[in-house]
Motif scaffolding. Structure first.
Motif: not given
Ligand code: HEM
Length: 459
Positions: A26-27, A52-60
């Protein structure tokens, strides 16, 4: 400005930006759900480029105006708009053929066509509807009437939008549009698990959205069917959408027309309603600033609506609108997806990364704004604006996908606010401090109650 690499290869060699590890799978999802707005403040300790990661996705998240400008303007062709597609789409598959969500050639063709409804002459012609609907709303208010600000302003801005852009009297049907807006915001609300789940999973929020959308789509089909009979003789946006031909002589598909209506009915009333709500809320809690605005309005336009030439003299009104959009930006964050590996500030942004441009955070960054949490319209002097990095303030986005309704919205706010302020006093009932929900737009978490008092009854 960041050092943009000359090739993708150069970018590929760079390190990933720093950021919190979060939990397996889940990040940082639970941190984000707990504190959707403050989450960015929390991670800003890692720098201006944070991953950071959220529910399988990498965010910047990009926290510096230069990097925001890079994504929206100078490198905009390396990013596409992102609307939660991997999580089942923020709009749950609706409005995907509308201007907000299309990409590439389809978007370009639509933008060129729709731009015709937003030329300066057109905007000028919409002022009549803005003035008439605002007068109507003010007349309907009883002295001492309790109102909920967001509802009252949504009613007004929806009537304005339907009448000016679509030549429609929305009376009696506005409730469906407002329900749809609420259901879309509820699905996108980062405090709600539905925001991270596909829309076919029958959560209560998803079921509510599909039910409401079914009503909305029948309403729109009815409106389109009615208009088809005389579209050729009218020149509003709906008629334009129905009759416009592309280079090869084809017209927009029924789906495209319907999705534009959903897009414009939503984007065109929700945002301005929020701006009016927050400005009236802030002014209600700052009586001296409200008084100053009222005096300006009185001296420039008396008790009449502002004329085009008077608008330029409403300088404090303009500062109030600018400060409202800084402190309470309706589009509190913009999202993009990297379509190729890119370098930002010496870091590698991998292909497919989701990019967050957290407007609300940047608008309250003390590197750019003194006392950033205070409502201070007077900060907006010419000198201050000249000293501000361009993308330290971007309520309407930027680059090719900037808000198509920006001039319309500004005209509307600069008419409605002075007209309301000169006729009535909107006195707050609750606390000056607001809590927010992050839906598609920045929502007040609780109703904002106020009492309308007619100015004549106060004398
Ligand atoms: C205070 C009012 C408003 C604010 C703060 C606002 C904000 C924004 C922002 C930030 C974007 C860019 C989103 C992104 O880049 O991801 C946008 C796009 C858009 N806005 Fe607005 N907006 C407002 C009013 C309006 C109005 C009145 C309309 C229509 C009448 C409208 C229609 C749109 C549409 C269709 C887009 C997508 C444009 C495209 O992608 O080509 N907005 N808006």
């Amino acid at each position: 400005m960041s050092d943009v690499p000359s090739s993708n290869q150069k970018s590929a060699d760079r390190p990933l930006p720093p950021g919190p590890d979060g939990l397996p799978i889940v990040g940082s999802m639970f941190d984000l759900m707990r504190r959707p707005i403050d989450f960015v403040d929390d991670v800003s300790e890692y720098g201006d480029v944070v991953t950071y990661r959220v529910a399988g996705q990498r965010f910047t998240a990009l926290l510096h105006p230069d990097y925001i400008e890079q994504v929206l303007v100078s490198d905009n062709d390396r990013f596409r708009r992102w609307a939660g597609e991997e999580w089942g789409d923020t709009f749950a598959g609706y409005a995907t053929e509308g201007l907000l969500l299309t990409e590439g050639e389809q978007w370009r063709r639509q933008r060129l066509l729709i731009q015709n409804a937003f030329t300066p002459d057109r905007i000028e012609s919409y002022t009549e509807a803005v003035v008439a609907e605002t007068e109507h709303t003010i007349e309907e208010w009883e002295d001492e009437e309790p109102i909920e600000l967001k509802n009252a302003m949504s009613n007004l801005t929806l009537r304005i939008l339907a009448r000016s852009l679509f030549n429609l009297d929305i009376d009696g049907r506005g409730e469906i549009v407002r329900r749809t807006a609420d259901a879309l915001n509820a699905r996108a609300n980062a405090r709600n698990l539905s925001a991270f789940l596909p829309s076919w999973i029958p959560t209560p929020t998803n079921r509510r959205l599909h039910r409401t959308m079914a009503d909305m789509e029948s309403l729109l089909d009815e409106l389109i069917e009615d208009r088809r009979t005389d579209a050729a003789t009218r020149d509003d946006l709906l008629s334009l959408l129905l009759t416009a031909e592309t280079d090869d002589g084809s017209t927009l598909s029924d789906r495209e027309v319907r999705d534009q209506l959903i897009t414009f009915l939503f984007a065109g009333h929700e945002t301005t309603a929020l701006a009016l709500t927050y400005s009236l809320h802030a002014l209600g809690h700052h009586p001296k600033k409200r008084q100053k605005l009222q005096e300006e309005v009185q001296s420039v336009m008396g008790s009449d609506p502002p004329t085009a030439s008077e608008l330029a003299d409403l300088s404090y009104t303009e500062q109030v609108v600018t400060e409202t959009l800084r402190l309470y930006p309706p589009a509190y964050a913009l999202f993009r997806e990297a379509t190729e590996v890119t370098g930002i500030d010496g870091y590698r942004i991998p292909d497919g990364s989701k990019i967050t441009l957290p407007q609300i955070h940047v608008h309250q960054d003390d590197r750019f704004y003194d006392d950033p949490e205070a409502f201070r319209p007077k900060r907006w002097t010419d000198e201050f604006e000249a000293s501000l990095p361009e993308y330290a303030y971007f309520p309407f986005g930027g680059g090719p996908r900037h808000c198509i309704g920006m001039r319309f919205a500004t005209m509307e706010l600069k008419h409605v606010l002075p007209m309301i302020i000169s006729a009535v006093s909107i006195d707050p009932v609750g606390s000056p401090d607001l809590a927010f929900d992050t839906g598609i737009t920045l929502q007040p978490a609780e109703p904002i109650r106020a009492t309308v008092r007619r100015r004549s009854s106060q004398r």
